[in-house]
Design a protein around this motif. Structure first.
Motif, mmCIF file in Angstrom:
data_model
loop_
_atom_site.group_PDB
_atom_site.id
_atom_site.type_symbol
_atom_site.label_atom_id
_atom_site.label_comp_id
_atom_site.label_asym_id
_atom_site.label_seq_id
_atom_site.Cartn_x
_atom_site.Cartn_y
_atom_site.Cartn_z
ATOM 1 N N LEU A 148 41.708 39.791 28.608
ATOM 2 C CA LEU A 148 41.039 40.877 29.325
ATOM 3 C C LEU A 148 41.798 41.256 30.586
ATOM 4 C CD1 LEU A 148 37.329 39.683 28.969
ATOM 5 C CD2 LEU A 148 38.453 41.547 27.724
ATOM 6 N N LEU A 149 42.368 40.265 31.247
ATOM 7 C CA LEU A 149 43.155 40.536 32.448
ATOM 8 C C LEU A 149 44.358 41.414 32.114
ATOM 9 C CD1 LEU A 149 43.703 39.964 35.478
ATOM 10 C CD2 LEU A 149 45.007 37.953 34.731
ATOM 11 N N ALA A 150 45.024 41.101 31.003
ATOM 12 C CA ALA A 150 46.201 41.881 30.619
ATOM 13 C C ALA A 150 45.839 43.214 29.990
ATOM 14 C CB ALA A 150 47.050 41.065 29.645
ATOM 15 N N GLY A 151 44.666 43.290 29.372
ATOM 16 C CA GLY A 151 44.268 44.507 28.682
ATOM 17 C C GLY A 151 44.698 44.532 27.231
ATOM 18 N N LEU A 152 44.759 43.367 26.584
ATOM 19 C CA LEU A 152 45.137 43.315 25.173
ATOM 20 C C LEU A 152 44.096 44.012 24.302
ATOM 21 C CD1 LEU A 152 46.479 39.667 24.688
ATOM 22 C CD2 LEU A 152 47.785 41.786 24.535
ATOM 23 N N ASN A 153 44.554 44.550 23.175
ATOM 24 C CA ASN A 153 43.612 45.184 22.257
ATOM 25 C C ASN A 153 42.901 44.129 21.423
ATOM 26 O OD1 ASN A 153 45.335 44.455 20.056
ATOM 27 N ND2 ASN A 153 46.558 46.307 20.415
ATOM 28 N N GLY A 154 41.897 44.562 20.689
ATOM 29 C CA GLY A 154 41.069 43.635 19.927
ATOM 30 C C GLY A 154 41.834 42.873 18.856
ATOM 31 N N ALA A 155 42.810 43.524 18.218
ATOM 32 C CA ALA A 155 43.571 42.860 17.161
ATOM 33 C C ALA A 155 44.373 41.689 17.712
ATOM 34 C CB ALA A 155 44.506 43.868 16.487
ATOM 35 N N HIS A 156 45.058 41.896 18.828
ATOM 36 C CA HIS A 156 45.854 40.826 19.427
ATOM 37 C C HIS A 156 44.966 39.696 19.952
ATOM 38 C CE1 HIS A 156 49.389 43.820 20.156
ATOM 39 N NE2 HIS A 156 49.465 43.229 18.974
ATOM 40 N N ILE A 157 43.830 40.056 20.519
ATOM 41 C CA ILE A 157 42.909 39.021 21.019
ATOM 42 C C ILE A 157 42.409 38.158 19.868
ATOM 43 C CG2 ILE A 157 40.667 38.623 22.107
ATOM 44 C CD1 ILE A 157 41.117 41.110 23.785
ATOM 45 N N LEU A 158 42.028 38.799 18.757
ATOM 46 C CA LEU A 158 41.514 38.047 17.604
ATOM 47 C C LEU A 158 42.566 37.092 17.049
ATOM 48 C CD1 LEU A 158 39.306 37.521 15.518
ATOM 49 C CD2 LEU A 158 40.205 39.453 14.197
ATOM 50 N N ILE A 159 43.783 37.566 16.890
ATOM 51 C CA ILE A 159 44.843 36.715 16.331
ATOM 52 C C ILE A 159 45.129 35.545 17.259
ATOM 53 C CG2 ILE A 159 47.280 36.637 15.688
ATOM 54 C CD1 ILE A 159 47.009 39.540 14.757
ATOM 55 N N ILE A 274 39.129 34.427 42.465
ATOM 56 C CA ILE A 274 39.458 34.848 43.831
ATOM 57 C C ILE A 274 40.458 36.006 43.819
ATOM 58 C CG2 ILE A 274 40.587 34.136 45.967
ATOM 59 C CD1 ILE A 274 39.355 31.393 45.591
ATOM 60 N N THR A 275 41.496 35.900 42.999
ATOM 61 C CA THR A 275 42.510 36.963 42.964
ATOM 62 C C THR A 275 41.973 38.216 42.297
ATOM 63 O OG1 THR A 275 44.180 35.213 42.759
ATOM 64 C CG2 THR A 275 44.892 37.471 42.340
ATOM 65 N N HIS A 276 41.149 38.050 41.280
ATOM 66 C CA HIS A 276 40.563 39.200 40.594
ATOM 67 C C HIS A 276 39.750 40.067 41.559
ATOM 68 C CE1 HIS A 276 37.468 41.382 38.421
ATOM 69 N NE2 HIS A 276 36.560 40.510 38.801
ATOM 70 N N GLN A 277 39.055 39.448 42.489
ATOM 71 C CA GLN A 277 38.246 40.208 43.448
ATOM 72 C C GLN A 277 39.108 41.011 44.421
ATOM 73 O OE1 GLN A 277 35.784 37.158 45.206
ATOM 74 N NE2 GLN A 277 34.307 37.179 43.524
ATOM 75 N N LYS A 278 40.390 40.640 44.553
ATOM 76 C CA LYS A 278 41.283 41.339 45.469
ATOM 77 C C LYS A 278 42.075 42.458 44.796
ATOM 78 C CE LYS A 278 41.970 37.168 48.266
ATOM 79 N NZ LYS A 278 42.973 36.195 48.788
ATOM 80 N N ILE A 279 42.034 42.520 43.468
ATOM 81 C CA ILE A 279 42.803 43.532 42.736
ATOM 82 C C ILE A 279 41.829 44.407 41.957
ATOM 83 C CG2 ILE A 279 44.649 43.924 41.052
ATOM 84 C CD1 ILE A 279 45.698 41.165 41.639
ATOM 85 N N PRO A 280 41.558 45.614 42.424
ATOM 86 C CA PRO A 280 40.571 46.477 41.753
ATOM 87 C C PRO A 280 40.950 46.812 40.316
ATOM 88 C CG PRO A 280 41.076 47.286 43.960
ATOM 89 C CD PRO A 280 42.069 46.217 43.658
ATOM 90 N N GLU A 281 42.250 46.841 40.010
ATOM 91 C CA GLU A 281 42.674 47.219 38.657
ATOM 92 C C GLU A 281 42.253 46.204 37.592
ATOM 93 O OE1 GLU A 281 45.557 49.035 41.575
ATOM 94 O OE2 GLU A 281 44.609 47.081 41.258
ATOM 95 N N THR A 282 41.897 45.012 38.016
ATOM 96 C CA THR A 282 41.485 43.993 37.043
ATOM 97 C C THR A 282 40.005 44.072 36.708
ATOM 98 O OG1 THR A 282 41.032 42.369 38.799
ATOM 99 C CG2 THR A 282 43.268 42.414 37.874
ATOM 100 N N ASN A 283 39.271 44.958 37.395
ATOM 101 C CA ASN A 283 37.832 45.059 37.143
ATOM 102 C C ASN A 283 37.558 45.607 35.745
ATOM 103 O OD1 ASN A 283 37.022 44.112 39.655
ATOM 104 N ND2 ASN A 283 37.146 46.150 40.591
ATOM 105 N N ILE A 284 36.557 45.050 35.111
ATOM 106 C CA ILE A 284 36.070 45.544 33.824
ATOM 107 C C ILE A 284 34.606 45.887 34.024
ATOM 108 C CG2 ILE A 284 35.691 45.020 31.386
ATOM 109 C CD1 ILE A 284 37.951 43.022 31.546
ATOM 110 N N ASP A 285 34.339 47.168 34.171
ATOM 111 C CA ASP A 285 32.975 47.614 34.454
ATOM 112 C C ASP A 285 32.210 47.731 33.141
ATOM 113 O OD1 ASP A 285 30.692 48.538 35.545
ATOM 114 O OD2 ASP A 285 31.577 50.280 36.555
ATOM 115 N N LEU A 286 31.299 46.816 32.929
ATOM 116 C CA LEU A 286 30.517 46.791 31.698
ATOM 117 C C LEU A 286 29.104 47.272 31.994
ATOM 118 C CD1 LEU A 286 31.657 43.342 30.290
ATOM 119 C CD2 LEU A 286 32.472 45.594 29.612
ATOM 120 N N GLY A 287 28.840 48.495 31.635
ATOM 121 C CA GLY A 287 27.491 49.020 31.802
ATOM 122 C C GLY A 287 26.703 48.850 30.522
#
Length: 307
Positions: A148-159, A274-287
């Motif tokens: 999730l941090l890198a932004g991998l797609n579902g296929a790569h995550i599953l494998i 801790i680092t994730h909170q300092k980098i906005p680009e790593t946020n995953i907004d799940l509504g």
């Protein structure tokens, strides 16, 4: 006539005749030496180590849960995953510390000789299978964090996750494998190949996706993923020295895995959150369902279909 016993003994010695003593001579009988069994089990040092790591995992779980309360529910995904990792690890270490989740691998070792028949020795070594149960749950969650941090797609995550589970299960099969057969090291080889698949997805696909986000995300992902790969690479090395070749005692194995588990879980989780909170680009907004659950706004009504 008085007989001097000393003279009689001298004459007997020179004549080579034995005096009757009335006591039968003792002839040594061939002895049967039982096959030795080497019991390799945990001692008090190993048990204390298990309890210490259990406490570390419990404290880490409480800290991560507390940090999650400081952010909105929609942005707690990393916090939830990381907290679950240490919770499962705490359960595993509690099981091992209390004597549960432990099996014994009975190993038969053949010793070949040139002029005499082969002999055998036996080793009864404790195998903490609860550790493999822990890894089969926590390492996929760790991979999910990194994916999730890198932004991998579902296929790569599953494998990557499936390869990781194969690695853990084959490692468990190898731990209970028979000695002197291709079985044990065959399972170990399969586990290593599966691990290379995991590394490929992190080092190649994950790095490329992270760079597409931003340079800051790419630098952070490269650092934490590299740290994870180094730590994870040490696990099969410890396995080969401990369960594989048995050059490391059960206590030494416990201590080595304890250090690696602390690095791979509480240290990794603290660094990530801790680092994730300092980098906005790593946020995953799940509504939607994650934050609000099922509500009437998304419900299908018959009137909307014109029925």
């Amino acid at each position: 006539m008085i007989i001097d016993p000393v003279e009689v003994l001298k004459k007997t010695k020179t004549s080579g005749q034995l005096l009757p003593t009335g006591v039968p001579s003792k002839v040594p009988l061939p002895t049967v030496v039982p096959n030795p069994v080497d019991y390799q089990v945990v001692s008090e040092t190993g048990t204390r180590t298990l309890w210490v790591v259990f406490i570390v995992m419990v404290i880490s779980s409480a800290v991560f849960a507390g940090l999650s309360w400081r952010v909105p529910v929609s942005k707690r995904l990393y916090h939830v995953i990381t907290t679950l990792i240490t919770i499962f690890a705490a359960i595993s270490y509690f099981a091992m510390a209390t004597g549960h989740g432990v099996g014994v691998n009975h190993i038969k070792i053949r010793h070949s000789h040139q002029h005499v028949p082969d002999t055998f020795s036996y080793v009864d070594r404790q195998v903490f299978w609860a550790r493999y149960v822990d890894w089969s749950v926590t390492t996929p969650l760790l991979l999910l964090d990194l994916s999730l941090l890198a932004g991998l797609n579902g296929a790569h995550i599953l494998i990557a996750i499936v390869a990781d589970i194969i690695m853990i299960l084959t490692g468990l099969f190898a731990a209970f494998g028979s000695e002197g057969t291709p079985q044990k090291w065959g399972w170990y080889t399969i586990a290593c190949i599966a691990y290379l698949v995991v590394v490929w997805h992190l080092a190649v696909n994950g790095r490329a996706q992270a760079q597409a986000k931003s340079q800051q995300v790419a630098s952070f992902f490269l650092a934490i993923a590299g740290f994870t790969i180094v730590v994870w690479t040490a696990y099969p090395i410890v396995w080969g020295v401990a369960d594989g070749a048995r050059h490391l005692s059960v206590d030494g194995e416990i201590i080595a895995y304890a250090v690696l588990d602390i690095l791979a879980k509480p240290v990794f989780g603290t660094w990530l959150i801790i680092t994730h909170q300092k980098i906005p680009e790593t946020n995953i907004d799940l509504g939607g369902f994650w934050s609000n659950g099922l509500n009437r706004e998304g419900a299908l009504r018959l009137d909307d279909d014109g029925a």
